[in-house]
Scaffold this motif. Structure first.
Motif, PDB file in Angstrom:
ATOM      1  N   PRO A   9       0.807  -1.228   0.000  1.00  0.00           N
ATOM      2  CA  PRO A   9       0.000   0.000   0.000  1.00  0.00           C
ATOM      3  C   PRO A   9       0.839   1.276   0.000  1.00  0.00           C
ATOM      4  O   PRO A   9       0.424   2.290  -0.532  1.00  0.00           O
ATOM      5  CB  PRO A   9      -0.818  -0.108   1.294  1.00  0.00           C
ATOM      6  CG  PRO A   9      -0.926  -1.565   1.540  1.00  0.00           C
ATOM      7  CD  PRO A   9       0.394  -2.136   1.073  1.00  0.00           C
ATOM      8  N   ARG A  10       2.037   1.217   0.579  1.00  0.00           N
ATOM      9  CA  ARG A  10       2.926   2.384   0.577  1.00  0.00           C
ATOM     10  C   ARG A  10       3.734   2.491  -0.708  1.00  0.00           C
ATOM     11  O   ARG A  10       4.479   3.443  -0.901  1.00  0.00           O
ATOM     12  CB  ARG A  10       3.879   2.331   1.767  1.00  0.00           C
ATOM     13  CG  ARG A  10       3.181   2.533   3.074  1.00  0.00           C
ATOM     14  CD  ARG A  10       4.080   2.622   4.274  1.00  0.00           C
ATOM     15  NE  ARG A  10       5.483   2.375   4.070  1.00  0.00           N
ATOM     16  CZ  ARG A  10       6.318   2.013   5.024  1.00  0.00           C
ATOM     17  NH1 ARG A  10       5.870   1.829   6.248  1.00  0.00           N
ATOM     18  NH2 ARG A  10       7.584   1.828   4.779  1.00  0.00           N
ATOM     19  N   SER A  11       3.626   1.486  -1.573  1.00  0.00           N
ATOM     20  CA  SER A  11       4.296   1.451  -2.877  1.00  0.00           C
ATOM     21  C   SER A  11       5.820   1.428  -2.792  1.00  0.00           C
ATOM     22  O   SER A  11       6.484   1.844  -3.723  1.00  0.00           O
ATOM     23  CB  SER A  11       3.865   2.636  -3.751  1.00  0.00           C
ATOM     24  OG  SER A  11       2.487   2.601  -3.976  1.00  0.00           O
ATOM     25  N   ASP A  12       6.365   0.929  -1.697  1.00  0.00           N
ATOM     26  CA  ASP A  12       7.824   0.857  -1.603  1.00  0.00           C
ATOM     27  C   ASP A  12       8.351  -0.574  -1.592  1.00  0.00           C
ATOM     28  O   ASP A  12       9.559  -0.791  -1.663  1.00  0.00           O
ATOM     29  CB  ASP A  12       8.329   1.611  -0.378  1.00  0.00           C
ATOM     30  CG  ASP A  12       7.799   1.053   0.931  1.00  0.00           C
ATOM     31  OD1 ASP A  12       6.757   0.362   0.922  1.00  0.00           O
ATOM     32  OD2 ASP A  12       8.419   1.312   1.968  1.00  0.00           O
ATOM     33  N   ILE A  13       7.454  -1.561  -1.528  1.00  0.00           N
ATOM     34  CA  ILE A  13       7.852  -2.966  -1.556  1.00  0.00           C
ATOM     35  C   ILE A  13       6.946  -3.712  -2.529  1.00  0.00           C
ATOM     36  O   ILE A  13       5.733  -3.506  -2.545  1.00  0.00           O
ATOM     37  CB  ILE A  13       7.765  -3.615  -0.162  1.00  0.00           C
ATOM     38  CG1 ILE A  13       8.745  -2.948   0.794  1.00  0.00           C
ATOM     39  CG2 ILE A  13       8.044  -5.115  -0.238  1.00  0.00           C
ATOM     40  CD1 ILE A  13       8.690  -3.482   2.214  1.00  0.00           C
ATOM     41  N   VAL A  14       7.560  -4.569  -3.331  1.00  0.00           N
ATOM     42  CA  VAL A  14       6.813  -5.437  -4.238  1.00  0.00           C
ATOM     43  C   VAL A  14       7.084  -6.875  -3.822  1.00  0.00           C
ATOM     44  O   VAL A  14       8.235  -7.260  -3.612  1.00  0.00           O
ATOM     45  CB  VAL A  14       7.224  -5.218  -5.709  1.00  0.00           C
ATOM     46  CG1 VAL A  14       6.571  -6.246  -6.619  1.00  0.00           C
ATOM     47  CG2 VAL A  14       6.865  -3.810  -6.161  1.00  0.00           C
ATOM     48  N   ALA A  15       6.015  -7.651  -3.679  1.00  0.00           N
ATOM     49  CA  ALA A  15       6.141  -9.081  -3.387  1.00  0.00           C
ATOM     50  C   ALA A  15       5.896  -9.836  -4.691  1.00  0.00           C
ATOM     51  O   ALA A  15       4.980  -9.508  -5.441  1.00  0.00           O
ATOM     52  CB  ALA A  15       5.113  -9.502  -2.339  1.00  0.00           C
ATOM     53  N   SER A  16       6.734 -10.837  -4.952  1.00  0.00           N
ATOM     54  CA  SER A  16       6.532 -11.671  -6.141  1.00  0.00           C
ATOM     55  C   SER A  16       6.537 -13.132  -5.718  1.00  0.00           C
ATOM     56  O   SER A  16       7.282 -13.524  -4.827  1.00  0.00           O
ATOM     57  CB  SER A  16       7.618 -11.421  -7.188  1.00  0.00           C
ATOM     58  OG  SER A  16       8.849 -11.991  -6.797  1.00  0.00           O
ATOM     59  N   TRP A  17       5.686 -13.914  -6.364  1.00  0.00           N
ATOM     60  CA  TRP A  17       5.607 -15.350  -6.091  1.00  0.00           C
ATOM     61  C   TRP A  17       6.124 -16.062  -7.326  1.00  0.00           C
ATOM     62  O   TRP A  17       5.552 -15.935  -8.404  1.00  0.00           O
ATOM     63  CB  TRP A  17       4.170 -15.764  -5.812  1.00  0.00           C
ATOM     64  CG  TRP A  17       4.064 -17.115  -5.174  1.00  0.00           C
ATOM     65  CD1 TRP A  17       4.704 -18.259  -5.566  1.00  0.00           C
ATOM     66  CD2 TRP A  17       3.314 -17.461  -4.039  1.00  0.00           C
ATOM     67  NE1 TRP A  17       4.385 -19.297  -4.743  1.00  0.00           N
ATOM     68  CE2 TRP A  17       3.528 -18.826  -3.788  1.00  0.00           C
ATOM     69  CE3 TRP A  17       2.458 -16.767  -3.199  1.00  0.00           C
ATOM     70  CZ2 TRP A  17       2.926 -19.503  -2.745  1.00  0.00           C
ATOM     71  CZ3 TRP A  17       1.861 -17.441  -2.163  1.00  0.00           C
ATOM     72  CH2 TRP A  17       2.099 -18.791  -1.930  1.00  0.00           C
ATOM     73  N   SER A  18       7.214 -16.815  -7.155  1.00  0.00           N
ATOM     74  CA  SER A  18       7.811 -17.490  -8.304  1.00  0.00           C
ATOM     75  C   SER A  18       7.133 -18.828  -8.565  1.00  0.00           C
ATOM     76  O   SER A  18       6.461 -19.374  -7.696  1.00  0.00           O
ATOM     77  CB  SER A  18       9.309 -17.706  -8.074  1.00  0.00           C
ATOM     78  OG  SER A  18       9.512 -18.748  -7.147  1.00  0.00           O
ATOM     79  N   ASP A  19       7.354 -19.356  -9.758  1.00  0.00           N
ATOM     80  CA  ASP A  19       6.755 -20.640 -10.114  1.00  0.00           C
ATOM     81  C   ASP A  19       7.443 -21.823  -9.439  1.00  0.00           C
ATOM     82  O   ASP A  19       7.012 -22.957  -9.601  1.00  0.00           O
ATOM     83  CB  ASP A  19       6.712 -20.822 -11.632  1.00  0.00           C
ATOM     84  CG  ASP A  19       8.077 -20.750 -12.275  1.00  0.00           C
ATOM     85  OD1 ASP A  19       9.084 -20.548 -11.564  1.00  0.00           O
ATOM     86  OD2 ASP A  19       8.156 -20.884 -13.502  1.00  0.00           O
ATOM     87  N   VAL A  20       8.489 -21.561  -8.643  1.00  0.00           N
ATOM     88  CA  VAL A  20       9.134 -22.635  -7.875  1.00  0.00           C
ATOM     89  C   VAL A  20       8.766 -22.547  -6.394  1.00  0.00           C
ATOM     90  O   VAL A  20       9.384 -23.183  -5.550  1.00  0.00           O
ATOM     91  CB  VAL A  20      10.674 -22.638  -8.057  1.00  0.00           C
ATOM     92  CG1 VAL A  20      11.040 -22.990  -9.486  1.00  0.00           C
ATOM     93  CG2 VAL A  20      11.277 -21.317  -7.645  1.00  0.00           C
ATOM     94  N   GLY A  21       7.760 -21.727  -6.064  1.00  0.00           N
ATOM     95  CA  GLY A  21       7.235 -21.680  -4.709  1.00  0.00           C
ATOM     96  C   GLY A  21       7.895 -20.687  -3.772  1.00  0.00           C
ATOM     97  O   GLY A  21       7.543 -20.629  -2.600  1.00  0.00           O
ATOM     98  N   LYS A  22       8.826 -19.887  -4.254  1.00  0.00           N
ATOM     99  CA  LYS A  22       9.470 -18.893  -3.393  1.00  0.00           C
ATOM    100  C   LYS A  22       8.737 -17.554  -3.516  1.00  0.00           C
ATOM    101  O   LYS A  22       8.286 -17.168  -4.590  1.00  0.00           O
ATOM    102  CB  LYS A  22      10.929 -18.702  -3.792  1.00  0.00           C
ATOM    103  CG  LYS A  22      11.786 -19.900  -3.511  1.00  0.00           C
ATOM    104  CD  LYS A  22      13.224 -19.630  -3.875  1.00  0.00           C
ATOM    105  CE  LYS A  22      14.068 -20.859  -3.597  1.00  0.00           C
ATOM    106  NZ  LYS A  22      15.461 -20.639  -3.990  1.00  0.00           N
ATOM    107  N   VAL A  23       8.660 -16.856  -2.385  1.00  0.00           N
ATOM    108  CA  VAL A  23       8.103 -15.509  -2.370  1.00  0.00           C
ATOM    109  C   VAL A  23       9.255 -14.554  -2.106  1.00  0.00           C
ATOM    110  O   VAL A  23      10.007 -14.727  -1.147  1.00  0.00           O
ATOM    111  CB  VAL A  23       7.006 -15.357  -1.293  1.00  0.00           C
ATOM    112  CG1 VAL A  23       6.456 -13.941  -1.296  1.00  0.00           C
ATOM    113  CG2 VAL A  23       5.884 -16.373  -1.530  1.00  0.00           C
ATOM    114  N   ASN A  24       9.412 -13.565  -2.982  1.00  0.00           N
ATOM    115  CA  ASN A  24      10.507 -12.599  -2.881  1.00  0.00           C
ATOM    116  C   ASN A  24       9.955 -11.212  -2.601  1.00  0.00           C
ATOM    117  O   ASN A  24       8.895 -10.845  -3.120  1.00  0.00           O
ATOM    118  CB  ASN A  24      11.294 -12.551  -4.196  1.00  0.00           C
ATOM    119  CG  ASN A  24      11.937 -13.866  -4.523  1.00  0.00           C
ATOM    120  OD1 ASN A  24      12.726 -14.396  -3.747  1.00  0.00           O
ATOM    121  ND2 ASN A  24      11.605 -14.415  -5.675  1.00  0.00           N
ATOM    122  N   LEU A  25      10.695 -10.442  -1.804  1.00  0.00           N
ATOM    123  CA  LEU A  25      10.346  -9.051  -1.536  1.00  0.00           C
ATOM    124  C   LEU A  25      11.431  -8.154  -2.117  1.00  0.00           C
ATOM    125  O   LEU A  25      12.631  -8.409  -1.921  1.00  0.00           O
ATOM    126  CB  LEU A  25      10.237  -8.800  -0.027  1.00  0.00           C
ATOM    127  CG  LEU A  25       9.172  -9.596   0.717  1.00  0.00           C
ATOM    128  CD1 LEU A  25       9.200  -9.225   2.194  1.00  0.00           C
ATOM    129  CD2 LEU A  25       7.793  -9.361   0.134  1.00  0.00           C
TER     130      LEU A  25
END
Length: 97
Positions: A9-25
């Motif tokens: 909501p603050r637009s300073d962090i993006v979370a991504s979910w990879s197709d190998v099951g890892k979530v990255n910030l």
């Protein structure tokens, strides 16, 4: 590849979910995010500052809390029905399965 992207909501962090099951910030520049696509902002940040590999499978359910914007709170859910709650700690992230 990436299954899902969510901007905080603050637009300073993006979370991504990879197709190998890892979530990255990723930390992103909020001003630049308004001028470019989310994927371009993530690419510009080069590397995630936090990666979580605790889900038992990949998934698509991921969203930031609309009420805890100051603390950054995230929920992720995998295909096995596991929901993990994320919260920003002092120098890292805590993830509770």
């Amino acid at each position: 590849g990436v299954n899902r992207l969510r901007v905080s909501p603050r637009s300073d962090i993006v979370a991504s979910w990879s197709d190998v099951g890892k979530v990255n910030l990723y930390r992103v520049d909020a001003e630049k995010l308004c001028q470019q696509t989310v994927s371009a902002a993530v690419a510009a940040s080069k590397r995630p500052f936090f990666t979580y590999a605790g889900h038992s499978s990949d998934g698509f359910a991921m969203d930031w809390s609309p009420t805890k914007t100051a603390q950054h709170a995230l929920a992720t859910g995998d295909h096995d029905g596991n929901i993990h709650l994320w919260s920003a700690a002092e120098s890292t992230w805590q993830v509770q399965p």
